[in-house]
Design a protein around this motif. Sequence first.
Motif, PDB file in Angstrom:
ATOM      1  N   UNK A  70       0.833  -1.199   0.000  1.00 36.73           N
ATOM      2  CA  UNK A  70       0.000   0.000   0.000  1.00 36.73           C
ATOM      3  C   UNK A  70       0.870   1.252   0.000  1.00 36.73           C
ATOM      4  N   UNK A  71       0.312   2.318  -0.555  1.00 44.37           N
ATOM      5  CA  UNK A  71       0.895   3.650  -0.434  1.00 44.37           C
ATOM      6  C   UNK A  71      -0.188   4.582   0.081  1.00 44.37           C
ATOM      7  N   UNK A  72       0.206   5.521   0.911  1.00 45.01           N
ATOM      8  CA  UNK A  72      -0.739   6.451   1.520  1.00 45.01           C
ATOM      9  C   UNK A  72      -0.500   7.841   0.938  1.00 45.01           C
ATOM     10  N   UNK A  73      -1.464   8.328   0.151  1.00 42.37           N
ATOM     11  CA  UNK A  73      -1.354   9.663  -0.424  1.00 42.37           C
ATOM     12  C   UNK A  73      -1.774  10.650   0.667  1.00 42.37           C
ATOM     13  N   UNK A  74      -0.933  11.649   0.893  1.00 41.67           N
ATOM     14  CA  UNK A  74      -1.088  12.533   2.048  1.00 41.67           C
ATOM     15  C   UNK A  74      -1.620  13.913   1.652  1.00 41.67           C
ATOM     16  N   UNK A  75      -2.341  14.520   2.565  1.00 37.15           N
ATOM     17  CA  UNK A  75      -2.888  15.858   2.374  1.00 37.15           C
ATOM     18  C   UNK A  75      -1.776  16.882   2.603  1.00 37.15           C
ATOM     19  N   UNK A  76      -1.481  17.686   1.591  1.00 34.17           N
ATOM     20  CA  UNK A  76      -0.379  18.656   1.691  1.00 34.17           C
ATOM     21  C   UNK A  76      -0.861  20.082   1.984  1.00 34.17           C
ATOM     22  N   UNK A  77      -2.165  20.250   2.203  1.00 37.96           N
ATOM     23  CA  UNK A  77      -2.713  21.608   2.340  1.00 37.96           C
ATOM     24  C   UNK A  77      -2.159  22.352   3.548  1.00 37.96           C
ATOM     25  N   UNK A  78      -1.694  21.644   4.570  1.00 39.95           N
ATOM     26  CA  UNK A  78      -1.175  22.292   5.767  1.00 39.95           C
ATOM     27  C   UNK A  78       0.358  22.292   5.803  1.00 39.95           C
ATOM     28  N   UNK A  79       0.991  21.888   4.718  1.00 47.69           N
ATOM     29  CA  UNK A  79       2.450  21.820   4.663  1.00 47.69           C
ATOM     30  C   UNK A  79       3.022  22.916   3.772  1.00 47.69           C
ATOM     31  N   UNK A  80       4.248  23.324   4.047  1.00 49.03           N
ATOM     32  CA  UNK A  80       4.912  24.334   3.228  1.00 49.03           C
ATOM     33  C   UNK A  80       5.273  23.732   1.875  1.00 49.03           C
ATOM     34  N   UNK A  81       4.825  24.396   0.813  1.00 50.54           N
ATOM     35  CA  UNK A  81       5.047  23.869  -0.536  1.00 50.54           C
ATOM     36  C   UNK A  81       6.528  23.724  -0.861  1.00 50.54           C
ATOM     37  N   UNK A  82       7.353  24.609  -0.324  1.00 49.55           N
ATOM     38  CA  UNK A  82       8.779  24.568  -0.634  1.00 49.55           C
ATOM     39  C   UNK A  82       9.486  23.378  -0.003  1.00 49.55           C
ATOM     40  N   UNK A  83       8.838  22.726   0.968  1.00 43.35           N
ATOM     41  CA  UNK A  83       9.471  21.612   1.674  1.00 43.35           C
ATOM     42  C   UNK A  83       8.961  20.241   1.220  1.00 43.35           C
ATOM     43  N   UNK A  84       7.973  20.212   0.341  1.00 44.35           N
ATOM     44  CA  UNK A  84       7.323  18.950  -0.007  1.00 44.35           C
ATOM     45  C   UNK A  84       8.300  17.919  -0.576  1.00 44.35           C
ATOM     46  N   UNK A  85       9.239  18.369  -1.382  1.00 41.02           N
ATOM     47  CA  UNK A  85      10.168  17.430  -2.006  1.00 41.02           C
ATOM     48  C   UNK A  85      11.288  16.984  -1.077  1.00 41.02           C
ATOM     49  N   UNK A  86      11.396  17.613   0.094  1.00 44.60           N
ATOM     50  CA  UNK A  86      12.499  17.288   1.000  1.00 44.60           C
ATOM     51  C   UNK A  86      12.087  16.426   2.192  1.00 44.60           C
ATOM     52  N   UNK A  87      10.794  16.179   2.344  1.00 39.10           N
ATOM     53  CA  UNK A  87      10.341  15.365   3.479  1.00 39.10           C
ATOM     54  C   UNK A  87      10.807  13.920   3.328  1.00 39.10           C
ATOM     55  N   UNK A  88      11.123  13.305   4.465  1.00 42.34           N
ATOM     56  CA  UNK A  88      11.471  11.882   4.510  1.00 42.34           C
ATOM     57  C   UNK A  88      10.517  11.189   5.471  1.00 42.34           C
ATOM     58  N   UNK A  89      10.637   9.869   5.561  1.00 42.14           N
ATOM     59  CA  UNK A  89       9.783   9.121   6.480  1.00 42.14           C
ATOM     60  C   UNK A  89       9.974   9.585   7.914  1.00 42.14           C
ATOM     61  N   UNK A  90      11.174  10.104   8.224  1.00 35.72           N
ATOM     62  CA  UNK A  90      11.476  10.535   9.599  1.00 35.72           C
ATOM     63  C   UNK A  90      11.086  11.984   9.868  1.00 35.72           C
ATOM     64  N   UNK A  91      11.038  12.832   8.831  1.00 31.08           N
ATOM     65  CA  UNK A  91      10.805  14.261   9.050  1.00 31.08           C
ATOM     66  C   UNK A  91       9.386  14.722   8.722  1.00 31.08           C
ATOM     67  N   UNK A  92       8.589  13.886   8.090  1.00 32.32           N
ATOM     68  CA  UNK A  92       7.220  14.286   7.757  1.00 32.32           C
ATOM     69  C   UNK A  92       6.428  14.553   9.037  1.00 32.32           C
ATOM     70  N   UNK A  93       5.734  15.689   9.148  1.00 37.63           N
ATOM     71  CA  UNK A  93       4.958  16.002  10.355  1.00 37.63           C
ATOM     72  C   UNK A  93       3.953  14.899  10.686  1.00 37.63           C
TER      73      UNK A  93
END
Length: 208
Positions: free
Chosen positions: A174-197
């Motif tokens: 499975x893959x879980x598609x996440x809601x990005x509306x509350x995240x900074x757009x400039x950081x979306x490509x840099x999130x990892x499994x450990x740093x995602x809020x």
Amino acid sequence: MFRNILYAVLLGVSMAACLSQNDNETEGAEAPTLKDMPADADGAVEAPLLPEPANFVVEKGHVGDVRIGMPVEAMRQDVPMGMVIADTTLTQEGQQSTAYRLYPEGDAQGLLIEQTCAAEVCRVWRITVESPDYKTPKGIRVGSTYSEVQQAYPISSVTFEEGNLVAVAEDAGMSFILDTSQLEASKLSSFTAATLPPATLVESILVY
């Protein structure tokens, strides 16, 4: 003359009573009653058909009876009780393809089922769960938090592709598609499994 006046008064009262009765009958005809609803042979009102709970279970390789790799024709011929299937068209990378939506009667959300075709046989390729009514055996559903997903399944990676932020649970299929509306757009490509809020919400679940 007095008799004529009395007659006119009585006639007016009688006409007013008739008009009042007609108004009441019209209002009563507009209001739905149990008599207007479908009934069985014994006169009891028929309840709407509800899908079986097993149809809402999301597991590796399948959601309910819809399985990855099964012939699309078999899926279309065996629609669960209380559910509806409808054709739809997807556009991916400029190409249009036929897909299917499966959902409970009276509901706008359910499953989006994509197909792959070879040798004139089309099979289920992947399933996207779009409704919070569906959940995994570990209780994960649309609307769960990323923290809850992490506790339920090992996340092998977090990727940002084609505008989607996705947490991949490879072992679970499975893959879980996440809601990005509350995240900074400039950081979306840099999130990892450990740093995602951890409070990031699941928007949909992809089964493949």
